[in-house]
Design a protein around this motif. Structure first.
Motif, short mmCIF file in Angstrom:
data_model
loop_
_atom_site.label_atom_id
_atom_site.label_comp_id
_atom_site.label_asym_id
_atom_site.label_seq_id
_atom_site.Cartn_x
_atom_site.Cartn_y
_atom_site.Cartn_z
N UNK A 84 0.88 -1.12 0.02
CA UNK A 84 0.30 -0.08 -0.03
C UNK A 84 0.86 1.10 -0.08
N UNK A 85 0.38 2.19 -0.71
CA UNK A 85 1.08 3.47 -0.49
C UNK A 85 0.83 4.11 0.78
N UNK A 86 1.95 4.45 1.63
CA UNK A 86 1.50 4.81 3.09
C UNK A 86 0.43 5.53 3.36
N UNK A 87 0.34 6.88 2.35
CA UNK A 87 -0.53 7.75 2.89
C UNK A 87 -1.85 7.88 1.82
N UNK A 88 -2.33 6.51 1.12
CA UNK A 88 -3.64 6.47 0.76
C UNK A 88 -4.27 5.49 1.72
N UNK A 89 -3.98 4.95 2.90
CA UNK A 89 -4.70 4.09 3.62
C UNK A 89 -5.89 4.65 4.17
N UNK A 90 -6.98 3.95 4.24
CA UNK A 90 -8.07 4.36 4.98
C UNK A 90 -8.56 3.44 6.00
N UNK A 91 -9.61 3.57 6.83
CA UNK A 91 -10.04 2.71 7.73
C UNK A 91 -10.40 1.26 7.16
N UNK A 92 -11.11 1.06 5.99
CA UNK A 92 -11.16 -0.17 5.52
C UNK A 92 -9.80 -0.69 5.35
N UNK A 93 -8.92 -0.18 4.72
CA UNK A 93 -7.40 -0.98 4.83
C UNK A 93 -7.04 -1.36 6.02
N UNK A 94 -7.18 -0.77 7.29
CA UNK A 94 -6.64 -0.91 8.46
C UNK A 94 -7.51 -2.25 8.77
N UNK A 95 -8.60 -2.50 8.42
CA UNK A 95 -9.67 -3.66 8.93
C UNK A 95 -8.87 -4.79 8.21
N UNK A 96 -8.21 -4.83 7.27
CA UNK A 96 -7.54 -5.78 6.36
C UNK A 96 -5.98 -6.03 6.99
N UNK A 97 -5.65 -5.01 7.50
CA UNK A 97 -4.11 -5.14 7.82
C UNK A 97 -3.95 -5.47 9.41
N UNK A 98 -4.66 -4.98 10.11
CA UNK A 98 -4.95 -5.54 11.76
C UNK A 98 -6.26 -6.24 12.01
N UNK A 99 -6.32 -6.96 12.93
CA UNK A 99 -7.28 -7.60 13.47
C UNK A 99 -7.83 -6.90 14.47
N UNK A 100 -9.18 -7.32 14.82
CA UNK A 100 -10.06 -6.68 15.95
C UNK A 100 -9.18 -7.08 17.19
N UNK A 101 -9.13 -6.09 18.34
CA UNK A 101 -8.32 -6.68 19.52
C UNK A 101 -9.45 -6.05 20.83
N UNK A 102 -10.66 -6.55 20.64
CA UNK A 102 -11.66 -6.55 21.72
C UNK A 102 -11.56 -7.49 22.80
N UNK A 103 -12.47 -7.53 23.58
CA UNK A 103 -12.62 -8.25 24.82
C UNK A 103 -13.61 -9.32 24.50
N UNK A 104 -14.43 -9.65 23.44
CA UNK A 104 -15.43 -10.50 22.96
C UNK A 104 -15.01 -10.94 21.72
N UNK A 105 -14.90 -12.28 21.71
CA UNK A 105 -14.58 -12.77 20.17
C UNK A 105 -15.46 -12.35 19.08
N UNK A 125 -8.95 -16.24 14.78
CA UNK A 125 -7.35 -16.14 14.74
C UNK A 125 -6.68 -17.07 15.77
N UNK A 126 -7.46 -17.77 16.59
CA UNK A 126 -6.88 -18.87 17.52
C UNK A 126 -6.55 -18.12 18.57
N UNK A 127 -6.90 -16.66 18.88
CA UNK A 127 -6.54 -16.02 20.25
C UNK A 127 -7.43 -16.62 21.30
N UNK A 128 -6.86 -17.03 22.80
CA UNK A 128 -7.66 -17.52 23.50
C UNK A 128 -8.30 -16.43 24.59
N UNK A 129 -9.53 -16.43 24.63
CA UNK A 129 -10.12 -15.62 25.31
C UNK A 129 -10.19 -16.20 26.92
N UNK A 130 -9.78 -15.82 28.09
CA UNK A 130 -9.78 -16.50 29.34
C UNK A 130 -10.47 -15.83 30.31
N UNK A 131 -11.59 -16.58 30.84
CA UNK A 131 -12.49 -16.04 31.95
C UNK A 131 -12.10 -16.96 33.11
N UNK A 132 -11.99 -16.25 34.24
CA UNK A 132 -11.98 -17.13 35.47
C UNK A 132 -12.83 -16.49 36.65
#
Length: 904
Positions: A84-105, A125-132
């Protein structure tokens, strides 16, 4: 080794029973803002026999082709950024380049409750959400999930940390040398390692006891996870990691000492600074021998760049630490080892061998595992970066942030991602495998934090006067040392290990015994002389014997009841003994804190040189909270770090000579300043673009090449070469192939400049500095270059020569923006005419060499194989992943923009 893996997989086919779980969809937006992250190659790091068959004989897993689920899925997202051209990125691009990092899968792919009170959900993505239900339940779940994803890697790391890698993975010279290096850096008996936990727990009262209880639950979780994958310790079980059968190893339960061993390994790499005093002493003496005491000392001060006014700093506050520009070599407490003095063996030396055929003393310390070989020590050059835009310069009026640690590239990744939720903990992020009872870098409910390695000076070299307890004359072989005039025996340990042949190593069985000597200050590194007096040079590290203490600070960062704003974040970070630059963001503030258990030095000693071991020169306590560099919402509107200096008054540690006028952090800061000066408010996508642009920039070229070309002027013999170099420099000196046609856009200039800067023993830096220093231009205690060719992603980290040429040539050309001149002129000894001749001759030689090497007659016909720069993941298990295009970027990276916050 690959053939052995294939044979093993075929032999296990009848044992396999494959089951699949249907995915279920469940998504919930983050309540506080936008947080995404990335961690290549993928979360799943366990390869069983079925996976081995799926990958096939090449043993290279590729997403969408032959990779097990989540083994390489984030690698493709990560690699895509440079298309990607660095200064042409938009929010849609970020959605494909980074995964969501919330607390609910977003999707629940599988679920498990390994014991009552513990629930684990794994997302797509195989990330474990651990509740105790309790804190201990959360810790049990963390250990269990870690074993499921990183069981073999964690095992390899605990054996490495205890100095028993060769015993575990095979007696290769690299593995034996790695064990020797670990004994030299952080030796503990098992009893000492275990006792460290109770000691630290005692210091922190109820907080410490809670952490110890969590540690025991975490260990129980690891052991339960191992039992699940390898029932009854059966290494040929269908779900057991295949590496155990390959190496002929059994499954061992985890105990408290194992976590200390891994912590000592990680802390010894990332959380330390200093320890270069003996090298400094040697170079000072070389300079004074050649140039005389007065001039030699002045040259040392010039080259040291300890408090260079032109050096970029992360904070604008003027917190002071260190000696400033004073040498201090004449102080009574300073001990300068003799040049060419006698030497005796230090810790880590192999003192006994049985049935050993190959010598290991000269081998490089490496981890040689079933399908890969790599050096953990190289990770000190990996490091990290951070870019935080404050609210007043943000397009939204709230901070926008992109930051993360650069810890190298491994398969499976050394970092392990998880989500921890329970009493006293609510955090998501990453930790080093085997230490993940806490989230070390990540986010809380409404805040995020990250770190870059700070290299603050917490290691000193101490010269202990040697003696013999029986009163005989001391030598460099003596194992006694003087304490207040009394000869005291060193603590002597002789750990041993026996190695056996396996798929990873075909040698004969052998036993190695190592020497470890310790004084009251720490581990003996070597024995030599000072003014003819036999001494032991000892590494005194402030975190030695207390590696686990930093877990207190991490636990506070994970606790939303502790961290409620920028100030409480700084207090939490102060609980971390390791030396890191910590960064924080919420919906209002950005903040910085430089952590570390930093000693106060005694009068009569110097930061740059070894000190005598007398009690009067011992450390005098530790820096308090108020004495650490810290800042909230800096006036300039941003925070930037790429392992550069912390503060204008904070001296560079003794082992770093490269905090001068040039640092790779300029690649980030220059772009932010440009936007701010142009009244551009920085959006989140703009911040990511700035990071992406800097990630493919050649710092050497942007900082040095313009001045080199100005000095050369019009030289008919290099017209074609200069034109190519100038076009590249004007484009920002990128090393990137955005259209993926297989070649860099400016490959001719790149091939030429690489040759000009470092070509065997030839370098334009040596030519320029050599005009004054002669052969000593090659002996500065710092690297000539830090090139992407190392394959670790990281580049341009701390070589002092970038700054030397930048400042010397700019000064010679009359650049008035230089804030602090060098005491001496180097190129041409201050004569522009002579300097021009030096640089012209240097470039002509580089052109001749590169044309001859490629067998072409014109610069226009030069090519550059971009695969030289490629990021090559170090494979610690049986299966690896493909190389990806180079980018100088954090391994784990967060993109953060909080909109809301809990009531303050």
């Amino acid at each position: 080794m690959r053939r052995w893996s294939s044979v093993l997989a075929l032999s296990l086919v009848p044992l396999l029973a494959v089951t699949t779980l249907p995915p279920s969809a469940s998504a919930q937006d983050d309540d506080y803002g936008y947080v995404r992250n990335i961690l290549p190659p993928g979360e799943n790091g366990t390869i069983d026999a079925t996976d081995l068959l799926t990958v096939g004989p090449g043993l290279e897993a590729q997403e969408g082709k032959n990779a097990p689920p989540n083994f390489a899925d984030q690698l493709e997202m990560y690699d895509e950024l440079t298309t990607h051209a660095p200064y042409s990125l938009d929010k849609t691009d970020l959605g494909g380049l980074f995964k969501s990092a919330g607390f609910t899968p977003e999707q629940v792919v599988r679920e498990e409750s390994p014991r009552a009170g513990v629930a684990i959900q794994w997302d797509q993505f195989g990330v474990p959400y651990i509740t105790g239900t309790t804190y201990g339940d959360v810790m049990f779940g963390s250990g269990y999930a870690a074993a499921m994803d990183r069981m073999f890697l964690m095992d390899a790391l605990r054996h490495t940390g205890s100095g028993r890698l060769a015993e575990f993975a095979g007696g290769t010279p690299g593995n034996v040398a790695m064990d020797a290096a670990q004994h030299k850096a952080a030796f503990y008996t098992e009893e000492e390692a275990t006792a460290q936990i109770d000691k630290i727990a005692g210091e922190y009262g109820a907080e410490g006891q809670r952490l110890v209880g969590g540690l025991d639950a975490y260990l129980a979780g690891i052991n339960a996870g191992q039992d699940k994958l390898c029932p009854a310790g059966l290494v040929v079980a269908p779900t057991c990691p295949v590496e155990y059968a390959l190496l002929g190893q059994q499954i061992e339960s985890w105990d408290r000492a194992d976590v200390i061993y891994i912590a000592s390994l990680v802390g010894g790499i990332f959380g330390r600074g200093g320890g270069g005093e003996a090298d400094n002493a040697a170079y000072l003496q070389q300079l004074t021998k050649k140039f005389g005491k007065l001039k030699g000392r002045a040259l040392y001060r010039d080259l040291r760049t300890k408090l260079d006014a032109d050096a970029p700093t992360s904070a604008s506050v003027k917190t002071a630490y260190g000696d400033g520009e004073a040498l201090g070599d004449k102080r009574r407490g300073v001990a300068l080892p003799d040049l060419g003095g006698q030497t005796g063996p230090g810790s880590g030396t192999v003192i006994a061998r049985e049935r050993v055929q190959a010598k290991v003393e000269r081998a490089e310390p490496r981890m040689d595992l079933p399908s890969g070989s790599f050096s953990l020590r190289e990770l000190r050059q990996g490091m990290s970066n951070a870019l935080l835009i404050g609210a007043k310069e943000s397009a939204t009026g709230k901070p926008v942030v992109v930051f993360g640690p650069q810890t190298g590239y491994f398969t499976p990744q050394l970092l392990n991602e998880q989500v921890l939720m329970g009493p006293g903990v609510h955090a998501r992020g990453v930790s080093f495998a085997g230490t993940n009872l806490v989230v070390e870098l990540g986010r809380g409910i409404d805040y995020a934090w990250s770190a870059t390695s700070a290299s603050l000076d917490n290691v000193d070299t101490v010269a202990e006067r040697l003696c013999n307890v029986d009163g005989s004359k001391a030598s460099v072989e003596s194992e006694g040392y003087l304490v207040d005039g009394t000869c005291v025996p060193m603590t002597r340990n002789t750990p041993s290990e026996t190695v056996h042949p396996s798929a990873g190593w075909q040698g004969a069985p052998a036993t190695y015994t190592f020497l470890v000597l310790r004084t009251r200050h720490g581990i003996v590194q070597e024995r030599t002389t000072v003014d003819g007096v036999p001494v032991a040079l000892v590494a005194q590290r402030s975190t030695y014997g207390r590696e686990v203490a930093s877990a207190i600070g991490f636990a506070r960062l994970n606790n939303p009841d502790y961290v409620k704003d920028a100030k409480t974040f700084q207090r939490a970070a102060h609980g971390i003994d390791y030396t890191f630059n910590w960064f924080y963001a919420d919906n209002r503030d950005i903040a910085y804190f430089a952590s570390g258990r930093l000693p106060r030095r005694a009068k009569g000693t110097a930061f740059d040189f070894p000190r005598w071991g007398d009690r009067r020169y011992d450390w005098r306590g530790w820096l308090g909270f108020d004495d650490h560099v810290r800042e909230i919402n800096p006036e300039r509107g941003y925070l930037v770090s790429w392992n550069n200096r912390q503060s204008p008054k904070w001296g560079a540690p003794d082992n770093i000579w490269g905090w001068g006028s040039v640092h790779r952090s300029d690649a980030l800061e220059d772009k932010v300043r440009r936007d701010i000066r142009g009244s551009r408010k920085v959006s989140l996508t703009r911040a990511v673009g700035i990071m992406a642009d800097a990630a493919t920039q050649d710092t050497r070229a942007t900082s040095v090449l313009p001045s080199l070309l100005k000095v050369i002027g019009k030289d008919r013999r290099t017209t074609e070469a200069r034109a190519a170099l100038k076009r590249w420099a004007r484009a920002g000196a990128p090393r990137v192939d955005r259209d993926r046609d297989g070649a860099y856009a400016h490959q001719q200039a790149i091939a030429l400049f690489d040759t000009w800067w470092e070509d065997g023993e030839e370098s334009v830096a040596y030519d320029v500095m050599g005009d004054r220093l002669g052969v000593l231009a090659r002996d500065v205690p710092g690297n000539l270059d830090d090139h992407p060719r190392a394959g670790t992603g990281s580049a341009w980290m701390d070589p002092p020569y970038y700054s030397y040429l930048n400042k010397d040539l700019r000064t010679l050309l009359g650049d008035r923006t230089v804030r602090e001149d060098l005491a001496f002129a180097y190129c041409g000894r201050g004569s522009l005419k002579k300097c021009r001749q030096t640089v012209r001759t240097s470039l002509r030689g580089a052109v001749t060499r590169v044309l001859a090497a490629q067998g072409v007659s014109k610069v226009a016909d030069l090519t550059y194989d971009k695969s030289i720069d490629a990021i090559r993941h170090s494979t610690s298990g049986a299966v690896g992943v493909r190389d990806i295009d180079w980018q100088n970027r954090p391994t784990f990276q967060q993109v953060v923009a909080f909109e809301r916050h809990r009531p303050r």
